[in-house]
Design a protein around this motif. Structure first.
Motif, PDB file in Angstrom:
ATOM      1  N   ASP A 268      43.869  22.934  95.082  1.00 32.36           N
ATOM      2  CA  ASP A 268      42.905  23.281  95.744  1.00 32.36           C
ATOM      3  C   ASP A 268      41.802  22.049  96.711  1.00 32.36           C
ATOM      4  OD1 ASP A 268      43.489  25.945  94.880  1.00 32.36           O
ATOM      5  OD2 ASP A 268      42.232  25.416  93.089  1.00 32.36           O
ATOM      6  N   ASN A 269      42.323  21.065  96.960  1.00 31.50           N
ATOM      7  CA  ASN A 269      41.639  20.422  98.404  1.00 31.50           C
ATOM      8  C   ASN A 269      40.533  19.766  97.370  1.00 31.50           C
ATOM      9  OD1 ASN A 269      42.266  18.338 100.679  1.00 31.50           O
ATOM     10  ND2 ASN A 269      40.141  19.878 101.338  1.00 31.50           N
ATOM     11  N   SER A 270      40.825  19.877  96.128  1.00 31.46           N
ATOM     12  CA  SER A 270      38.969  19.558  95.433  1.00 31.46           C
ATOM     13  C   SER A 270      38.981  17.533  95.977  1.00 31.46           C
ATOM     14  CB  SER A 270      39.594  19.598  94.316  1.00 31.46           C
ATOM     15  OG  SER A 270      37.761  18.753  93.701  1.00 31.46           O
ATOM     16  N   ALA A 271      37.571  17.676  95.744  1.00 34.26           N
ATOM     17  CA  ALA A 271      37.122  16.000  96.365  1.00 34.26           C
ATOM     18  C   ALA A 271      37.457  15.268  94.282  1.00 34.26           C
ATOM     19  CB  ALA A 271      35.827  15.276  96.291  1.00 34.26           C
ATOM     20  N   SER A 272      37.641  16.202  93.614  1.00 28.50           N
ATOM     21  CA  SER A 272      37.791  15.977  92.033  1.00 28.50           C
ATOM     22  C   SER A 272      38.540  14.585  91.950  1.00 28.50           C
ATOM     23  CB  SER A 272      37.781  16.364  91.161  1.00 28.50           C
ATOM     24  OG  SER A 272      37.873  16.458  90.066  1.00 28.50           O
ATOM     25  N   ILE A 273      39.149  13.503  91.064  1.00 25.64           N
ATOM     26  CA  ILE A 273      40.447  12.690  90.922  1.00 25.64           C
ATOM     27  C   ILE A 273      40.272  13.279  89.418  1.00 25.64           C
ATOM     28  CG2 ILE A 273      40.113  11.003  92.631  1.00 25.64           C
ATOM     29  CD1 ILE A 273      38.770   9.476  89.700  1.00 25.64           C
ATOM     30  N   SER A 274      40.091  14.423  88.544  1.00 28.75           N
ATOM     31  CA  SER A 274      40.313  14.517  87.262  1.00 28.75           C
ATOM     32  C   SER A 274      41.838  15.082  87.652  1.00 28.75           C
ATOM     33  CB  SER A 274      39.396  16.050  87.085  1.00 28.75           C
ATOM     34  OG  SER A 274      39.966  15.964  85.966  1.00 28.75           O
ATOM     35  N   GLY A 275      42.489  14.351  86.798  1.00 31.68           N
ATOM     36  CA  GLY A 275      44.067  14.698  86.330  1.00 31.68           C
ATOM     37  C   GLY A 275      44.870  13.838  87.416  1.00 31.68           C
ATOM     38  N   LEU A 276      44.329  12.767  87.855  1.00 37.18           N
ATOM     39  CA  LEU A 276      44.919  12.616  89.239  1.00 37.18           C
ATOM     40  C   LEU A 276      45.902  11.093  88.662  1.00 37.18           C
ATOM     41  CD1 LEU A 276      43.138  12.614  91.974  1.00 37.18           C
ATOM     42  CD2 LEU A 276      45.186  14.175  91.803  1.00 37.18           C
ATOM     43  N   SER A 277      46.385  10.679  88.732  1.00 41.39           N
ATOM     44  CA  SER A 277      47.571   9.000  87.898  1.00 41.39           C
ATOM     45  C   SER A 277      46.496   7.782  89.143  1.00 41.39           C
ATOM     46  CB  SER A 277      48.435   9.070  87.279  1.00 41.39           C
ATOM     47  OG  SER A 277      48.868   9.696  86.533  1.00 41.39           O
TER      48      SER A 277
ATOM     49  N   TYR B 229      40.615   2.316 108.480  1.00 37.02           N
ATOM     50  CA  TYR B 229      39.273   0.992 107.382  1.00 37.02           C
ATOM     51  C   TYR B 229      39.774   1.073 106.549  1.00 37.02           C
ATOM     52  CZ  TYR B 229      37.148  -2.895 105.381  1.00 37.02           C
ATOM     53  OH  TYR B 229      36.662  -4.514 104.768  1.00 37.02           O
ATOM     54  N   LEU B 230      40.595   0.482 105.326  1.00 36.22           N
ATOM     55  CA  LEU B 230      40.918   0.798 104.344  1.00 36.22           C
ATOM     56  C   LEU B 230      39.890  -0.476 103.389  1.00 36.22           C
ATOM     57  CD1 LEU B 230      42.177   2.796 105.228  1.00 36.22           C
ATOM     58  CD2 LEU B 230      43.502   3.006 102.496  1.00 36.22           C
ATOM     59  N   PRO B 231      38.742  -0.098 103.080  1.00 37.88           N
ATOM     60  CA  PRO B 231      38.117  -2.256 102.023  1.00 37.88           C
ATOM     61  C   PRO B 231      38.716  -2.183 100.937  1.00 37.88           C
ATOM     62  CG  PRO B 231      36.306   0.247 101.738  1.00 37.88           C
ATOM     63  CD  PRO B 231      37.585   0.743 102.606  1.00 37.88           C
ATOM     64  N   PRO B 232      38.615  -2.997 100.389  1.00 32.88           N
ATOM     65  CA  PRO B 232      39.154  -3.844  99.039  1.00 32.88           C
ATOM     66  C   PRO B 232      38.796  -2.571  98.508  1.00 32.88           C
ATOM     67  CG  PRO B 232      38.826  -5.184 100.118  1.00 32.88           C
ATOM     68  CD  PRO B 232      38.195  -4.234 100.557  1.00 32.88           C
ATOM     69  N   GLN B 233      39.717  -2.353  97.245  1.00 31.80           N
ATOM     70  CA  GLN B 233      39.032  -1.167  95.837  1.00 31.80           C
ATOM     71  C   GLN B 233      39.680  -0.437  96.370  1.00 31.80           C
ATOM     72  OE1 GLN B 233      38.724  -3.100  92.972  1.00 31.80           O
ATOM     73  NE2 GLN B 233      38.489  -4.857  94.415  1.00 31.80           N
ATOM     74  N   THR B 234      40.170   0.315  96.993  1.00 30.69           N
ATOM     75  CA  THR B 234      40.649   1.126  97.489  1.00 30.69           C
ATOM     76  C   THR B 234      42.079   1.909  96.660  1.00 30.69           C
ATOM     77  OG1 THR B 234      40.319   1.439 100.095  1.00 30.69           O
ATOM     78  CG2 THR B 234      41.807   2.827  99.165  1.00 30.69           C
ATOM     79  N   LYS B 235      41.748   3.138  96.105  1.00 32.16           N
ATOM     80  CA  LYS B 235      42.406   3.350  94.852  1.00 32.16           C
ATOM     81  C   LYS B 235      43.305   4.438  96.117  1.00 32.16           C
ATOM     82  CE  LYS B 235      38.991   2.927  91.247  1.00 32.16           C
ATOM     83  NZ  LYS B 235      39.575   2.036  91.051  1.00 32.16           N
ATOM     84  N   PHE B 236      44.885   5.099  95.025  1.00 32.88           N
ATOM     85  CA  PHE B 236      45.885   5.260  95.635  1.00 32.88           C
ATOM     86  C   PHE B 236      46.116   6.149  94.457  1.00 32.88           C
ATOM     87  CE2 PHE B 236      45.338   1.999  98.748  1.00 32.88           C
ATOM     88  CZ  PHE B 236      46.321   2.553  99.710  1.00 32.88           C
ATOM     89  N   TYR B 237      46.134   7.772  94.718  1.00 32.66           N
ATOM     90  CA  TYR B 237      46.810   8.715  93.476  1.00 32.66           C
ATOM     91  C   TYR B 237      47.954   8.968  93.702  1.00 32.66           C
ATOM     92  CZ  TYR B 237      41.820   7.833  92.783  1.00 32.66           C
ATOM     93  OH  TYR B 237      40.277   7.157  92.344  1.00 32.66           O
ATOM     94  N   ASP B 238      47.911   9.635  92.902  1.00 25.39           N
ATOM     95  CA  ASP B 238      49.821  10.138  92.934  1.00 25.39           C
ATOM     96  C   ASP B 238      50.094  11.704  93.255  1.00 25.39           C
ATOM     97  OD1 ASP B 238      48.477  11.574  90.588  1.00 25.39           O
ATOM     98  OD2 ASP B 238      50.336  12.002  89.804  1.00 25.39           O
ATOM     99  N   LYS B 239      48.664  11.938  93.484  1.00 24.61           N
ATOM    100  CA  LYS B 239      49.747  13.800  94.157  1.00 24.61           C
ATOM    101  C   LYS B 239      47.736  14.067  94.924  1.00 24.61           C
ATOM    102  CE  LYS B 239      48.436  15.880  89.615  1.00 24.61           C
ATOM    103  NZ  LYS B 239      48.371  16.083  89.084  1.00 24.61           N
ATOM    104  N   VAL B 240      47.848  14.801  95.339  1.00 26.53           N
ATOM    105  CA  VAL B 240      46.047  15.939  95.986  1.00 26.53           C
ATOM    106  C   VAL B 240      45.955  17.006  94.786  1.00 26.53           C
ATOM    107  CG1 VAL B 240      45.749  17.421  97.871  1.00 26.53           C
ATOM    108  CG2 VAL B 240      47.902  15.466  98.489  1.00 26.53           C
TER     109      VAL B 240
END
Length: 730
Positions: free
Chosen positions: A209-218, A195-206
């Motif tokens: 190193d499978n990091s939890a950081s979203i730095s550098g993602l669009s 279940y994905l609640p409202p305001q779930t964010k979708f990014y352009d790539k993984v």
């Protein structure tokens, strides 16, 4: 729970399980679930019988159970009152034979997963001689022959449970699934749902190193409404679908775009181990569970490090697709065991009267929206039991006043109808008053075939396949061992997706021999042994492990008591057989002491330091940084001179950790097949049950596991026994 349809016609080539069930359970028009053509509740379906062969095809028990009650056919179906149209030209009636079965089984671990449900087979022409009140019947056993219903070759079939068991079977008894928390963990099977609640964010790539950081993602998309994602892992593939609630039709959820197949890598399911080793280096086994279930299920034994490690997967959203961290705590995780409402499951309990007229607002809304036919298969309906003789007037007197769709029934016609109902009904005992929960039988069957949790006695039958009935001591020991291990065997089969019948049968058949039929999860210091038997005319039986030796010893009758399992040198017994043992160098060890220390252990025998170290790293008990890669290529190792080795080899001081609990013992088997020898899964998936060469597939699986055909005779026997008790062939 193992379940099958009440008719067991052979599957056609390339026919899916769902298509096969639809074909063998063909429903007579207007005799479907949950409402018949007259607007009355109908707790089951009429299954058309089209078999013209001889002997006639039997109706069979869908699961192991006890006969609650039965009635032999009176052979008066063409006479009143069984023929409600008696006197009219060519009018034919209904057979009145029936069998009611009670099924006590398990869908997971713990008391809340111990369930009871019932199956009813009505309008049988005759009953099987073996069916007797109070007696046990087994799945696939004949219960009778199909008869006629109002002149049609068919029988009525229904599945229901009481109020206490509905919440055990489905996880709830009203409303929609609670999406504020994760789903149940005592029962987990089938597809995994998010279940994905409202305001779930979708990014352009993984992230790297499978990091939890979203730095550098669009960021590609932020949801403004709840989304529901389902993941199916099967035959090497991962299929992801996304649903969104329909704004026009209540209770309907629409698919977004096309299903995504292996969007996160080719052969995604076959490569779960590689992904776990790459992405979750500190706890690959827990990482495997995260990939498999979206969360850690076996928390008593598995710990994810770090605790917030992500699960990045490609998911569809309205108008596109992007990468989401499905491990995020705001995203809730479920399985088919939770009966997710967004997949169509609806609990219908809004018709509170005790008559048989359907006055459900939920069902009426589906009918008005034109979505009733699409939805009715997953409606779970609470309604009066329709076969209780004493409540006929309470349930059917509304027929005399009619409805919006039908004219009132005359007193004379109602009297005929009541007489007809009385002769078909019976004293239903605990169901004589109140209401019970009814499932659409085809959907119930399809759904719980995904479960596949094996009761203890099923495991016991497979493990006893190579033991003679005369050897009561061995059989008793196997029974006790099955009770000790069966819960963890089921958990491990779920963890490694050894869930369909093919994988189950091969896993259990191979594991039976590897573990000495659960009698010995640890070898003695002897690695290569021979069983000799004077009673067999000098026949020599070779066994590659101690467990195989013991199993073969029992099988051939050389070993009589438990003390015969422990020996030094040559030991004779009263049957004229003896066992000899000798050490052998195990490749990958660092000395003769290691040959004992890292001897075979577990459901699939881990043997040798190299295999042990692979498992230790997988479980997070040993860091890969603590020893050198390809350490066994050190020249001094090949000379068995561990003290002179320049390469650092793994140091494991507690190899007995494998056998310290049932979970670890069985997990070695799942690890070895699904991870260490993952190509074996592909071989298992080649098995077409009844349409492939059993011996050839079993041999390929055996060679894939141990590189040779040691114990092949016993492995064939155990695997074929597993097929006998698990698959659908008669």
């Amino acid at each position: 729970m193992i379940i099958s349809p009440p008719l067991l016609k052979a599957k056609e080539a390339h026919e899916t399980d769902a298509a096969w069930i639809e074909r063998v359970m063909t429903v007579v028009e207007h005799r479907d679930f949950p409402v018949n053509g007259y607007g009355s509740w109908h707790g089951g379906i009429h299954i058309r019988q089209t078999d013209e062969g001889r002997p006639a095809e039997s109706v069979r028990a869908i699961a192991d159970g006890i006969v609650v009650s039965l009635r032999n056919s009176s052979d008066r179906r063409d006479l009143a009152p069984l023929n409600i149209n008696a006197g009219k030209p060519d009018a034919k009636g209904s057979d009145d034979g029936y069998v009611l079965l009670k099924h006590e089984t398990e869908i997971g671990s713990g008391d809340e997963a111990k369930v009871v449900f019932y199956s009813l087979y009505m309008h049988l022409k005759s009953l099987a001689e073996t069916v007797k009140t109070g007696e046990k019947v087994y799945r696939k056993d004949p219960v009778g022959l199909p008869g006629m219903v109002d002149g049609v070759n068919a029988f009525h079939f229904q599945i229901f449970c009481d109020d206490y068991n509905i919440s055990k079977l489905t996880g709830r008894k009203n409303g929609e699934l609670d999406i504020s928390k994760n789903g149940r963990t005592d029962a987990v099977y089938g597809d995994i749902h998010f279940y994905l609640p409202p305001q779930t964010k979708f990014y352009d790539k993984v992230p790297a190193d499978n990091s939890a950081s979203i730095s550098g993602l669009s960021e590609l998309y932020t949801s403004n409404a709840p989304l529901y994602v389902s993941m199916t892992l099967a035959e090497g593939n991962c299929t992801m679908v996304t649903r969104q609630k329909n704004t026009q039709i209540d209770g309907k959820y629409d698919l977004l775009g096309e299903p995504l197949v292996n969007a996160d890598g080719k052969d995604y399911e076959y490569n779960l181990y590689k992904t776990a080793m790459r992405n979750y280096k500190e706890s690959p086994s827990a990482g495997f569970e995260l990939l498999r279930f979206g969360r850690i299920i076996n928390t008593e034994h598995e710990t994810l490090v770090p605790a917030d490690a992500p699960l990045w997967m490609t998911v569809s959203y309205p108008g596109g697709k992007g990468v989401v961290n499905l491990a995020d705590s705001s995203i809730k995780k479920f399985s088919d065991a939770d009966f997710p409402h967004w997949t169509g499951w609806q609990i219908v309990d809004d018709d509170s009267d005790n008559n048989s007229q359907c006055n459900s607002a939920i069902i009426k809304k589906f009918q008005e929206d034109g979505d009733y036919d699409n939805q009715r298969g997953k409606l779970i309906c609470h309604l009066p039991f329709e076969w209780e003789k004493r409540t006929i007037d309470t349930r059917f007197s509304w027929l005399k006043t009619g409805s919006d769709e039908h004219e009132p029934m005359t007193e004379a016609d109602y009297a005929k109808f009541k007489a007809h109902a009385e002769v078909l009904c019976f004293d239903s005992g605990v169901f004589s008053s109140g209401r019970v929960w009814h499932f659409e039988p085809k959907t119930f069957t399809r759904h719980f075939r995904k479960c596949g949790w094996l009761d203890c006695d099923v495991i016991e039958k497979i493990m006893a396949a190579n033991t003679t009935k005369k050897n009561k001591n061995a059989l008793d020991n196997i029974k006790n061992s099955a009770l000790e291990y069966y819960v963890d065997i089921n958990k491990i089969m779920q963890k490694y997706n050894l869930s369909d019948a093919r994988r189950k049968c091969h896993f259990l058949g191979q594991g039976a021999v590897e573990s000495g039929y659960l009698l010995s999860m640890q070898e003695t210091s002897q690695q290569q042994m021979i069983v000799n038997g004077a009673q067999k005319g000098g026949v020599i039986v070779e066994a590659s492990t101690f467990n195989e030796t013991i199993a073969l010893g029992h099988w051939y009758g050389f070993l009589e008591t438990e003390k015969d399992n422990y020996f030094s040198g040559k030991k004779y017994n009263s049957r004229g057989g003896y066992i000899t043992g000798s050490y052998s160098w195990i490749n990958g060890n660092c000395g003769d002491v290691d040959a004992q220390k890292f001897r075979g252990r577990g459901f699939k025998m881990l043997t040798g330091l190299d295999t042990y170290s692979s498992y230790w790293v997988y479980r997070g008990w040993l860091s890969r940084n603590n020893f050198d890669k390809y350490w066994w290529d050190d020249p001094e190792h090949k000379k068995k001179n561990s003290a002179g080795m320049k390469k650092k080899f793994p140091k494991i001081e507690n190899p007995q950790k494998v056998t310290e609990n049932a979970y670890n013992c069985v997990d070695t088997g799942g690890f070895f097949i699904a991870c260490f020898k993952s190509k074996v899964l592909k071989v298992m998936d080649e098995d077409k049950f009844g349409k492939s060469d059993d011996d050839s597939i079993i041999l390929k699986v055996t060679k894939g596991i141990n590189g040779a055909d040691k114990g092949i005779v016993e492995r064939k026997i155990a695997t074929k026994k597993a097929k006998e008790v698990i698959d659908d062939e008669v």
